[in-house]
Structures are given as C-alpha cells and as structure tokens.
Design a protein around this motif. Structure first.
Motif, PDB file in Angstrom:
ATOM      1  N   SER A 103       0.838  -1.187   0.000  1.00 54.19           N
ATOM      2  CA  SER A 103       0.000   0.000   0.000  1.00 54.19           C
ATOM      3  C   SER A 103       0.878   1.243   0.000  1.00 54.19           C
ATOM      4  CB  SER A 103      -0.913   0.011   1.235  1.00 54.19           C
ATOM      5  OG  SER A 103      -1.739   1.154   1.235  1.00 54.19           O
ATOM      6  N   SER A 104       0.542   2.197  -0.862  1.00 48.75           N
ATOM      7  CA  SER A 104       1.297   3.448  -0.903  1.00 48.75           C
ATOM      8  C   SER A 104       0.360   4.602  -1.197  1.00 48.75           C
ATOM      9  CB  SER A 104       2.399   3.388  -1.968  1.00 48.75           C
ATOM     10  OG  SER A 104       1.840   3.422  -3.271  1.00 48.75           O
ATOM     11  N   LEU A 105       0.692   5.759  -0.645  1.00 44.13           N
ATOM     12  CA  LEU A 105      -0.071   6.978  -0.872  1.00 44.13           C
ATOM     13  C   LEU A 105       0.917   8.130  -0.957  1.00 44.13           C
ATOM     14  CD1 LEU A 105      -2.909   8.359  -1.009  1.00 44.13           C
ATOM     15  CD2 LEU A 105      -2.697   8.714   1.461  1.00 44.13           C
ATOM     16  N   SER A 106       0.759   8.961  -1.970  1.00 45.65           N
ATOM     17  CA  SER A 106       1.695  10.063  -2.149  1.00 45.65           C
ATOM     18  C   SER A 106       1.613  11.045  -0.981  1.00 45.65           C
ATOM     19  CB  SER A 106       1.410  10.795  -3.463  1.00 45.65           C
ATOM     20  OG  SER A 106       0.203  11.530  -3.371  1.00 45.65           O
ATOM     21  N   GLU A 107       2.718  11.697  -0.721  1.00 37.76           N
ATOM     22  CA  GLU A 107       2.765  12.681   0.355  1.00 37.76           C
ATOM     23  C   GLU A 107       1.805  13.827   0.090  1.00 37.76           C
ATOM     24  OE1 GLU A 107       6.054  15.606   2.551  1.00 37.76           O
ATOM     25  OE2 GLU A 107       6.710  14.038   1.155  1.00 37.76           O
ATOM     26  N   THR A 108       1.649  14.179  -1.172  1.00 36.41           N
ATOM     27  CA  THR A 108       0.743  15.274  -1.540  1.00 36.41           C
ATOM     28  C   THR A 108      -0.689  14.974  -1.124  1.00 36.41           C
ATOM     29  OG1 THR A 108       2.124  15.875  -3.437  1.00 36.41           O
ATOM     30  CG2 THR A 108      -0.166  16.646  -3.452  1.00 36.41           C
ATOM     31  N   LEU A 109      -1.171  13.767  -1.447  1.00 31.13           N
ATOM     32  CA  LEU A 109      -2.543  13.401  -1.089  1.00 31.13           C
ATOM     33  C   LEU A 109      -2.697  13.224   0.412  1.00 31.13           C
ATOM     34  CD1 LEU A 109      -3.638  10.953  -3.944  1.00 31.13           C
ATOM     35  CD2 LEU A 109      -4.003  13.413  -3.736  1.00 31.13           C
ATOM     36  N   ALA A 110      -1.682  12.657   1.055  1.00 32.41           N
ATOM     37  CA  ALA A 110      -1.746  12.471   2.504  1.00 32.41           C
ATOM     38  C   ALA A 110      -1.886  13.812   3.223  1.00 32.41           C
ATOM     39  CB  ALA A 110      -0.507  11.731   2.992  1.00 32.41           C
ATOM     40  N   LYS A 111      -1.176  14.831   2.755  1.00 31.46           N
ATOM     41  CA  LYS A 111      -1.251  16.154   3.371  1.00 31.46           C
ATOM     42  C   LYS A 111      -2.627  16.787   3.181  1.00 31.46           C
ATOM     43  CE  LYS A 111       3.642  17.437   3.224  1.00 31.46           C
ATOM     44  NZ  LYS A 111       4.647  18.366   2.630  1.00 31.46           N
ATOM     45  N   GLN A 112      -3.328  16.372   2.132  1.00 30.66           N
ATOM     46  CA  GLN A 112      -4.673  16.889   1.885  1.00 30.66           C
ATOM     47  C   GLN A 112      -5.730  16.152   2.698  1.00 30.66           C
ATOM     48  OE1 GLN A 112      -4.258  16.512  -2.559  1.00 30.66           O
ATOM     49  NE2 GLN A 112      -5.171  18.552  -2.548  1.00 30.66           N
ATOM     50  N   TYR A 160     -10.836   7.488   1.286  1.00 30.95           N
ATOM     51  CA  TYR A 160     -11.590   8.597   1.863  1.00 30.95           C
ATOM     52  C   TYR A 160     -11.036   9.905   1.317  1.00 30.95           C
ATOM     53  CZ  TYR A 160     -13.345  11.993   5.250  1.00 30.95           C
ATOM     54  OH  TYR A 160     -13.947  13.073   5.840  1.00 30.95           O
ATOM     55  N   VAL A 161     -11.932  10.742   0.795  1.00 29.88           N
ATOM     56  CA  VAL A 161     -11.534  12.041   0.247  1.00 29.88           C
ATOM     57  C   VAL A 161     -12.270  13.131   1.024  1.00 29.88           C
ATOM     58  CG1 VAL A 161     -11.316  13.456  -1.818  1.00 29.88           C
ATOM     59  CG2 VAL A 161     -11.285  10.962  -2.016  1.00 29.88           C
ATOM     60  N   PRO A 162     -11.526  14.024   1.703  1.00 30.54           N
ATOM     61  CA  PRO A 162     -12.162  15.059   2.518  1.00 30.54           C
ATOM     62  C   PRO A 162     -12.929  16.091   1.688  1.00 30.54           C
ATOM     63  CG  PRO A 162      -9.853  14.745   3.136  1.00 30.54           C
ATOM     64  CD  PRO A 162     -10.068  14.043   1.837  1.00 30.54           C
ATOM     65  N   LYS A 163     -13.679  16.910   2.370  1.00 32.84           N
ATOM     66  CA  LYS A 163     -14.486  17.963   1.761  1.00 32.84           C
ATOM     67  C   LYS A 163     -13.615  18.902   0.918  1.00 32.84           C
ATOM     68  CE  LYS A 163     -17.644  21.732   3.086  1.00 32.84           C
ATOM     69  NZ  LYS A 163     -18.296  22.415   4.231  1.00 32.84           N
ATOM     70  N   ASN A 164     -14.094  19.183  -0.279  1.00 38.20           N
ATOM     71  CA  ASN A 164     -13.477  20.150  -1.207  1.00 38.20           C
ATOM     72  C   ASN A 164     -12.137  19.704  -1.791  1.00 38.20           C
ATOM     73  OD1 ASN A 164     -15.613  21.986  -0.875  1.00 38.20           O
ATOM     74  ND2 ASN A 164     -14.621  22.905   0.927  1.00 38.20           N
ATOM     75  N   VAL A 165     -11.704  18.487  -1.535  1.00 39.70           N
ATOM     76  CA  VAL A 165     -10.423  18.004  -2.083  1.00 39.70           C
ATOM     77  C   VAL A 165     -10.659  17.389  -3.465  1.00 39.70           C
ATOM     78  CG1 VAL A 165      -8.546  16.330  -1.819  1.00 39.70           C
ATOM     79  CG2 VAL A 165      -9.358  17.638   0.153  1.00 39.70           C
ATOM     80  N   GLN A 166      -9.901  17.859  -4.439  1.00 42.65           N
ATOM     81  CA  GLN A 166      -9.984  17.332  -5.795  1.00 42.65           C
ATOM     82  C   GLN A 166      -8.742  16.475  -6.043  1.00 42.65           C
ATOM     83  OE1 GLN A 166     -12.887  18.438  -7.465  1.00 42.65           O
ATOM     84  NE2 GLN A 166     -13.238  19.431  -5.481  1.00 42.65           N
TER      85      GLN A 166
END
Length: 436
Positions: A103-112, A160-166
């Motif tokens: 499993s991997s997730l980019s730092e950019t998406l994790a910060k969002q 899971y994608v938070p509110k207003n995150v594209q």
C-alpha cells in the motif's frame, strides 16, 4: 428457506477476527452474518439459477505476507501496475489472496487528508470513520451472498476524500488470487465528502488453477453532496474462479457517480452495478462491457434507482458472445414516487459470434411517478453482413472487417477508461478473448 453448509464455523470465525485485532462490533457483525447465511436464500437473478452453480469453495483466511517490493509479484500482476517499468508507483494498493500486501499513498494526497489503505488497517486507524459508512450501502441481510461476504471478507480497500479536495490523479488497486486454498473476498469502501472528486481504478486477476474458488466481493461508494466519484474496474479471472461482485453507490444532492466496468472473466460470473440516486440533481453514468467465451454463464445487471428530483441516469451495456457462452444482460431503471423531473436512459446490446452462443438483453423500466422521462433500447444480433461487405469493398479482409466492427461495438466503454495503463490492458484482454 433452504439451509447452507457454511465454509467456516462460528468459533473459528471469531478467533480469526480477534487475531486480526478487529473491533468488537465487526466481530459481532461477522457472527450475525454467518448465522444469517444458514437461512437466507441465494439472490433471485433474471433467467439464472445461481443455486445450481458450484458455490462451495470460499477458501480459508490466510495471513498475507507484506511485499517489500512489487518485483515479488507474478509478472502479469507486476506489469499491470507498473506498465513494465521499474519502481513502485504512488497511490497503489495490492491485495494477494486473503490480505493486502502492499500500500502506498503520495505525500501530496496524505497532506490533503486523503486516506487510501486496506480496509482492515482503516478499521484500526480510522475506526469511527469506517463504522459510519461500512455496510451503509450494501446490507449484510439482503441475501445469502451478502451475508457470506459480510462474514468472510478480508483485505479490501478504504478510500476517503475530505471535503473540497480534488484528487487529480487516479488511485489504483490490484486484487490477485493465486492460492486455491486462500479466501478471496475483498470489500472496497469509498467515501467522497462534499464537493470532492476522485477516480479509483482496480483490476482483478488470477494465476494458476484455483479449483472452483468463489470470489465474493462487494463495493460500497458514498457520494456526498456535490461530490463526484469515477469508478473503473476490470475483472480478468480464469475459468477456475466463479466471480460474484456487487457494486453499489449512494449519491446525495448534486453528486455524481461514473461506473466503467469491464467483465473479462473466463468462468461463470454475476455482476451487479447499482446507483441509488437519493439526492436532488444526482447523476449516474454507467458503461459496462463483457466478452463471453467457452461455456461461460454470465449475469450482468446495471441499475439506477431514482429518489431525488431532477436526478439523471445513463446506462450503456455491450456484450460480445462466442462459442457456447450465455449472457443475461439486465438494465433496470426504477423511478420512485416523488422523483419528479427524473430522467433515466439505458441501452443494452449483445453481439453473438457463434450460433451456439446466447445473449438476452432485458431493459426494464419501473416508473412510479408521472412527471419524468425515461427510455430504453435493446438489441441482440450477429455481425452485420452489409458492414462487413462495405469494409471488404475497401480492400479489408473479412476477418479484419469483423474485428473492426467488434472493436467499434465495444469502443464506447473501452475509450472511457480513465487510466491509460488499464485501458491498454482491457484492449489486450478483448483481443485475447476474441482471438481464441
């Protein structure tokens, strides 16, 4: 109701759940589902007697060994996620048999605030978030398959994608089965908060003989107001696997769900893709293709249920059948009372390449409201000889002319795959199945 011999006893099920450190409410839910599976009936499918299929081999949960590198995957699986290149791509999850191994997730998406991990891990790290949505869209007591899934699922994915995150790049999952004794029933849970957007792509593949293993998977998608989820999936399991998948999205006000599904199995399969349009202005767009070969039995259903005012659903299903394969293609549009100004359109088309193949296209409109629009189109037939003749008159061979017509028939779905790597893979799978 009939009784069912269970693939596991209650004591073993509870021990496995506790060994995985699952929350008590999950253990309890598994127990309840296992008990229900002894009494609930199989789902009632249009013109398909699933109770006559061999659905006895669900495998046994086996602890998965984490991969240190994608190089440890079989070549076909590795190529699918890396395109033959080196390195490990971001935003990728891999399940092998019973559990997630990478499993991997980019730092950019994790910060969002984006979460993308195994559902098992999410139960521990994000328990309340999962509990709020888990089995909110597909209930464990609907029929025997949903009960067995709720009791036996393992691994899975949580997005899971938070509110207003594209999320501008697709997130990808690979589900691989290559152990005939290991269970393989992943559960995918996607939650898109208000005004967010995300594209999720997964692939199901198998390696080797799996002795009638049953893949009993489920997908739940929660689309909050103004959010959009694009879900693309390609299933390519071999003839030794029975593939049973229920996908369902609950869509709120002005939310949108887009389904792109390629059913490229070699064994028997049931595929049910459903949008529940709860919200006003909610939309669903579903594109599904399947190719049947050998003596496969396929039951492919796409449906939209309208509750919201001015909700809109579009469905396109294309099936190509050869050899002695059979397919039941169902399109169901249900517009509930009160869903004024709703619109539902559907098209089912089946192309038969053999006199022994069979395809049934069943468009179904269930309308309980007057102020709506709805329509359907369905066709079942063979390759048009006039089209073949026209292409041959331009110097193209008959075989190549038929191939071009078939690819043109499937292209409305294939061209919509949002990830080039997966789109290329689907095109290759179509060529393989039609070139046998």
């Amino acid at each position: 109701m009939s009784t069912q011999t269970l693939p596991i006893d209650r004591v073993s099920l509870v021990e496995q759940s506790k060994a995985r450190k699952e929350p008590e409410w999950i253990t309890s839910l598994r127990e309840q589902a296992l008990e229900l599976a002894t009494t609930l009936d199989w789902p009632v499918l249009e013109k398909t007697r699933i109770d006559r299929w061999n659905l006895s081999s669900f495998g046994t949960y086996k602890q998965a060994e984490t991969l240190s590198s994608l190089e440890a995957l079989p070549e076909a699986a590795r190529t699918l996620v890396t395109g033959g290149g080196e390195g490990s791509p971001d935003n990728l999850l891999v399940q092998r048999n019973s559990g997630v191994v990478y499993s991997s997730l980019s730092e950019t998406l994790a910060k969002q605030g984006v979460i993308f991990c195994s559902l098992e891990e999410a139960l521990i790290q994000h328990e309340e978030l999962v509990r709020k949505h888990f089995q909110s869209v597909i209930k464990h007591d609907e029929h025997r398959l949903t009960a067995l899934h709720a009791a036996l699922w393992s691994g899975g994915a949580f997005l899971y994608v938070p509110k207003n995150v594209q999320v501008d790049v697709p997130v990808q999952a690979l589900f691989l089965t290559d152990d005939a004794e290991a269970s393989f029933s992943p559960h995918v849970l996607i939650v898109a908060e208000q005004h967010s957007s995300v594209t999720y792509v997964d692939s199901f593949i198998s390696e080797g003989s799996l002795n009638g293993l049953v893949q009993n998977g489920a997908v739940e998608i929660v689309v909050k107001p103004g959010a959009k989820v694009t879900f693309a999936s390609v299933h390519n399991l071999n003839e030794s696997v029975t593939d049973l998948t229920y996908r369902r999205a609950a869509v709120e006000n002005d939310g949108a769900i887009e389904w792109i599904v390629g059913e490229m199995h070699y064994g028997n399969a049931v595929s049910d893709t459903t949008s529940i349009l709860h919200g006003n202005g909610s939309t669903s767009d579903a594109k599904v293709i399947c190719v049947g070969t050998g003596d496969q039995k396929l039951n492919i259903s796409t449906r939209a249920v309208h509750f919201g005012k001015s909700s809109d659903s579009q469905m396109i299903t294309r099936a190509v059948m050869r050899d002695s394969s059979t397919a039941i293609i169902n399109g169901i549009t249900k517009i509930e009372h009160g869903a004024t100004k709703a619109n539902g359109e559907q098209t089912e088309k089946v192309l038969m390449l053999s006199p022994k193949s069979r395809g049934d296209a069943n468009p179904i409109l269930l309308i309980d409201e007057d102020d709506v629009t709805a329509g359907h189109a369905a066709s079942v037939g063979q390759v048009n000889p006039e089209q073949v003749y026209y292409l041959m008159s331009r110097g193209i061979t008959k075989a190549e002319a038929e191939r071009l017509i078939i690819y043109g028939f499937l292209d409305p779905v294939v061209a919509e795959i949002p990830l080039e790597l997966v789109r290329s893979q689907l095109q290759l799978l179509v060529e393989r199945k039609l070139g046998q």
